[in-house]
Design an enzyme around this catalytic site. Structure first.
Site, PDB file in Angstrom:
ATOM      1  N   LYS A 195       0.451   5.372   8.567  1.00  0.00           N
ATOM      2  CA  LYS A 195       1.005   5.670   7.217  1.00  0.00           C
ATOM      3  C   LYS A 195      -0.164   5.570   6.114  1.00  0.00           C
ATOM      4  O   LYS A 195       0.016   6.490   5.488  1.00  0.00           O
ATOM      5  CB  LYS A 195       2.225   4.477   6.852  1.00  0.00           C
ATOM      6  CG  LYS A 195       2.715   4.816   5.532  1.00  0.00           C
ATOM      7  CD  LYS A 195       2.269   3.882   4.248  1.00  0.00           C
ATOM      8  CE  LYS A 195       2.534   2.520   4.750  1.00  0.00           C
ATOM      9  NZ  LYS A 195       2.011   1.488   3.603  1.00  0.00           N
ATOM     10  N   LYS A 234      -7.265   1.197  -2.925  1.00  0.00           N
ATOM     11  CA  LYS A 234      -6.788   0.710  -1.709  1.00  0.00           C
ATOM     12  C   LYS A 234      -6.864   1.916  -0.591  1.00  0.00           C
ATOM     13  O   LYS A 234      -7.116   1.515   0.553  1.00  0.00           O
ATOM     14  CB  LYS A 234      -5.519  -0.171  -1.909  1.00  0.00           C
ATOM     15  CG  LYS A 234      -4.976  -0.447  -0.302  1.00  0.00           C
ATOM     16  CD  LYS A 234      -5.659  -1.684   0.177  1.00  0.00           C
ATOM     17  CE  LYS A 234      -5.073  -1.910   1.512  1.00  0.00           C
ATOM     18  NZ  LYS A 234      -3.835  -2.428   1.655  1.00  0.00           N
ATOM     19  N   THR A 258       0.866  -1.241  -0.106  1.00  0.00           N
ATOM     20  CA  THR A 258       0.260  -0.051   0.030  1.00  0.00           C
ATOM     21  C   THR A 258       0.999   1.215   0.282  1.00  0.00           C
ATOM     22  O   THR A 258       1.432   1.643   0.932  1.00  0.00           O
ATOM     23  CB  THR A 258      -0.920   0.089   1.237  1.00  0.00           C
ATOM     24  OG1 THR A 258      -1.668  -1.101   1.224  1.00  0.00           O
ATOM     25  CG2 THR A 258      -2.060   1.192   1.130  1.00  0.00           C
TER      26      THR A 258
END
Length: 290
Positions: free
Chosen positions: A239, A171, A95
């Site tokens: 993150k 995502k 990701t």
């Protein structure tokens, strides 16, 4: 089909064990000896570098933690792009920012590699079973050619768009919502505890009622048991929501709840729980946490 996996943390190792069990010829690379040893015991070959791995496989899969790490293993001095791809494929399953995916794809193309943007979701147990979800961004012909491998890795799979980076965008939308749902669950169950309720009973109520979410159902049972062993580190979701908010700012899209969720996750990390499971947001929501 010979497959190589770079980055065998919680998700990458689960994917490696899944493929090894299915008889796939597998090579792995990680900076840590422990995960490499586990994968080797299951039948995988250990490569000495990303470039060495790329020399010996038909498909390279990256499952490292950040965009910087992805660029390093793919484009660095000993990276995949130092090897002639000759039409072989790279799956970017991490990701990372959509721009990072596009950047890597452009440079890999110059070295003869085809890139499929293929971020994943669902946690290590589903990765181990081959039942995690996967969001695909890339050439339809490439997706078609890789379908036998993709079917072993993920179900369901969603074709998002024709460009590397399209999967990353989807995502990050998902992870924005996941972070909001998780931090909301942390706040709600901290309140249940504060009200003197049995939080496990309240969890049963929530899971059968309108407040349910996948994140609450997955994370809160172990959080309420005090189990914060990392399946998905708090720093990783922190993150991810930062990347999602970067995307929102780039298109001038307000994300008020996302900003609030980011603050809770950052507090979780600041309080010393960055390496614990992201369910540690429950601890950060409890009064007096410090």
């Amino acid at each position: 089909m010979r497959v190589g996996i770079i980055g065998i943390g919680n998700m990458g190792l689960a994917m490696a064990l899944n493929l090894s069990e299915r008889g796939v010829a597998l090579t792995v690379r990680d900076l840590r000896r422990g995960p490499e040893t586990i994968a080797h015991t299951a039948g995988a070959v250990i490569a000495t570098s990303p470039a060495a791995l790329a020399e010996s496989v038909d498909v390279v899969i990256t499952v490292v933690g950040t965009g910087e790490e992805t660029r390093e293993v793919l484009l660095g001095a000993d990276g995949v792009a130092t090897v002639d791809g000759d039409g072989r494929a790279v799956l970017i399953c991490s990701t990372i920012a959509p721009d990072d995916v596009a950047h890597c794809a452009e440079h890999l193309s110059r070295a003869g590699w085809k890139t499929l943007d293929a971020p994943i979701s669902g946690g290590p147990a589903r990765a181990r079973a081959g039942s995690m979800s996967m969001m695909l961004g890339g050439d339809p012909e490439l997706i078609e050619s890789l379908t036998p491998l993709l079917a072993q890795l993920a179900e369901p799979r969603f074709v998002i768009g024709p460009h590397p980076g399209d999967g990353a965008k989807a995502k990050l939308v998902n992870n924005l919502l996941a972070a909001i749902n998780l931090t909301a669950a942390g706040e709600a169950f901290a309140l249940a505890e504060r009200l003197g309720l049995n939080p496990k009973t309240v969890l049963d109520v929530v899971c059968a009622s309108s407040g349910q979410s996948w994140m609450a159902a997955d994370r809160m049972p172990r959080a309420l048991d005090g189990d914060f062993a990392p399946r998905a580190h708090a720093r990783i979701l922190t993150k991810d929501i930062g990347l999602a908010l970067d995307c929102a700012r780039a298109v001038d899209q307000p994300a008020t709840l996302g900003v609030a969720a980011q603050a809770v996750l950052q507090r979780t990390c600041t309080l010393g729980w960055a390496e614990e499971d992201d369910a540690a947001v429950l601890k950060a929501c409890r009064p007096g946490s410090s």
